[in-house]
Write an enzyme that holds these catalytic residues in place. Structure first.
Site, short mmCIF file in Angstrom:
data_model
loop_
_atom_site.label_atom_id
_atom_site.label_comp_id
_atom_site.label_asym_id
_atom_site.label_seq_id
_atom_site.Cartn_x
_atom_site.Cartn_y
_atom_site.Cartn_z
N THR A 1 -3.32 1.56 -14.41
CA THR A 1 -3.69 0.12 -14.67
C THR A 1 -4.73 -0.12 -13.87
O THR A 1 -4.85 -1.61 -13.93
CB THR A 1 -2.24 -0.72 -14.34
OG1 THR A 1 -2.04 -0.26 -12.72
CG2 THR A 1 -1.04 -0.22 -15.18
N VAL B 1 -6.11 3.95 -5.71
CA VAL B 1 -5.13 4.60 -5.06
C VAL B 1 -5.55 5.85 -4.45
O VAL B 1 -4.85 6.31 -3.42
CB VAL B 1 -3.73 4.48 -5.84
CG1 VAL B 1 -3.65 5.11 -6.83
CG2 VAL B 1 -2.84 4.64 -4.67
N ASP B 2 -6.24 6.67 -5.38
CA ASP B 2 -6.39 8.16 -4.94
C ASP B 2 -7.52 8.00 -3.60
O ASP B 2 -6.94 8.96 -2.92
CB ASP B 2 -7.37 8.35 -6.41
CG ASP B 2 -7.76 10.17 -6.18
OD1 ASP B 2 -6.94 10.80 -5.51
OD2 ASP B 2 -8.28 10.40 -7.36
N ASP C 1 0.80 -1.28 -0.08
CA ASP C 1 0.10 -0.12 -0.04
C ASP C 1 0.77 1.29 -0.01
O ASP C 1 1.87 1.55 0.97
CB ASP C 1 -0.71 0.08 1.35
CG ASP C 1 -1.55 1.17 1.44
OD1 ASP C 1 -1.58 2.25 0.63
OD2 ASP C 1 -2.35 1.23 2.24
N VAL D 1 -8.57 1.34 -12.80
CA VAL D 1 -9.85 1.71 -13.31
C VAL D 1 -9.76 2.38 -14.79
O VAL D 1 -10.44 2.11 -15.71
CB VAL D 1 -10.63 3.18 -12.44
CG1 VAL D 1 -11.74 3.58 -13.21
CG2 VAL D 1 -10.76 2.50 -11.07
N1 AR6 Z 1 -1.51 1.47 -2.97
C1 AR6 Z 1 -0.88 1.39 -4.09
N2 AR6 Z 1 -1.35 0.80 -5.25
C2 AR6 Z 1 -2.61 1.00 -5.03
C3 AR6 Z 1 -3.45 1.16 -4.01
C4 AR6 Z 1 -2.73 1.37 -2.89
N3 AR6 Z 1 -3.20 1.76 -1.76
N4 AR6 Z 1 -4.79 0.92 -4.24
C5 AR6 Z 1 -4.85 0.61 -5.74
N5 AR6 Z 1 -3.64 0.72 -6.22
P1 AR6 Z 1 -6.38 3.16 -9.88
P2 AR6 Z 1 -6.00 4.58 -12.34
C6 AR6 Z 1 -3.15 0.26 -7.63
O1 AR6 Z 1 -7.65 2.55 -10.25
O2 AR6 Z 1 -6.18 3.40 -13.19
C7 AR6 Z 1 -9.31 6.83 -9.42
O3 AR6 Z 1 -10.84 6.67 -9.08
C8 AR6 Z 1 -4.22 -0.51 -8.47
O4 AR6 Z 1 -3.98 -1.96 -8.35
O5 AR6 Z 1 -6.07 3.54 -8.45
O6 AR6 Z 1 -4.77 5.28 -12.83
C9 AR6 Z 1 -8.87 8.20 -9.55
O7 AR6 Z 1 -9.73 9.16 -9.15
C10 AR6 Z 1 -3.73 -0.13 -9.67
O8 AR6 Z 1 -2.54 -1.01 -10.19
O9 AR6 Z 1 -5.85 4.37 -10.95
C11 AR6 Z 1 -9.28 8.17 -11.30
O10 AR6 Z 1 -10.52 8.66 -11.53
C12 AR6 Z 1 -3.22 1.18 -9.51
O11 AR6 Z 1 -3.15 1.61 -8.22
C13 AR6 Z 1 -9.06 6.90 -11.72
O12 AR6 Z 1 -9.08 5.96 -10.40
C14 AR6 Z 1 -3.89 2.33 -10.25
O13 AR6 Z 1 -5.29 1.92 -10.31
C15 AR6 Z 1 -7.41 6.54 -12.05
O14 AR6 Z 1 -7.13 5.20 -12.63
#
Ligand code: AR6
Length: 177
Positions: free
Chosen positions: A123, A34-35, A11, A125
């Site tokens: 990678t 992650v956001d 995380d 959403v």
């Molecule tokens: N720590 C590290 N990595 C993480 C965590 C964490 N706590 N949680 C998820 N991941 P995503 P995107 C990974 O969907 O594709 C949001 O709603 C996850 O497994 O967070 O860039 C934003 O507001 C994946 O590999 O971001 C945007 O609207 C990676 O983080 C949209 O999602 C990115 O997944 C951005 O989409």
């Protein structure tokens, strides 16, 4: 360059780095993945800083990044980077993803921060295929480090095993070059 890159599975809010990169969206108003995790861990101060940035400069275009404080996180700064939504690969996704990494690193360097932790931008959403995203991220970061002394240390923080394996392979390949 490989000695300045480390791969961590876990995380990102638990990683000890001077800057934490957020996979944000153009609104900068938070979201899931992650956001959501970063905003939860940082507390409401982060959202109010994002709101201020947005009022002053408008939305953050895809491929760009902005920097704020880190609220309750132990980091000094959060860099909010906006990666591309995957549309099949013919819509400039690779260049936009590379640009999100490069612009984040430039902000880190400009603010004299020594270490930065990246999630695997786009990678989740946004649906960017993990293998392709890892290659783009790896190249963008390695190229930047080759020409800049800061940041000294980059952490790729992988949440899932597939990404961890992909990055470990890239690290091994670089080490054997
Ligand atoms: N720590 C590290 N990595 C993480 C965590 C964490 N706590 N949680 C998820 N991941 P995503 P995107 C990974 O969907 O594709 C949001 O709603 C996850 O497994 O967070 O860039 C934003 O507001 C994946 O590999 O971001 C945007 O609207 C990676 O983080 C949209 O999602 C990115 O997944 C951005 O989409």
């Amino acid at each position: 360059m490989q000695h300045r890159i480390e791969i961590i599975q876990g995380d990102i809010t638990q990683v000890n780095a001077e800057a934490i990169v957020n996979a944000a969206n153009s609104s900068l108003m938070g979201g899931g993945g992650v956001d959501g995790a970063i905003h939860r861990a940082a507390g409401p101060e982060l959202l109010s800083e994002c709101r201020e940035v947005r009022q002053r400069h408008g939305e953050c275009p895809t491929g760009q990044a902005v920097i704020t404080g880190a609220g309750k996180l132990p980091a000094s700064a959060v860099v909010h980077a906006v990666g591309p939504v995957w549309h099949g690969g013919e819509a400039g996704e690779a260049e936009l993803l590379a640009s999100a990494y490069r612009n984040s690193l430039q902000l880190v360097s400009d603010n004299s921060l020594r270490s930065v932790a990246f999630p695997n931008i786009s990678t989740g959403v946004y649906g960017y295929p993990k293998t392709l995203a890892a290659e783009v991220a790896w190249r963008a970061v390695s190229d930047f480090l080759r020409t800049h002394p800061l940041p000294e240390q980059v952490y790729f923080v992988c949440y899932d095993e597939e990404n961890t394996r992909l990055y470990q392979r890239l690290l091994a390949e670089t080490a054997s070059e």
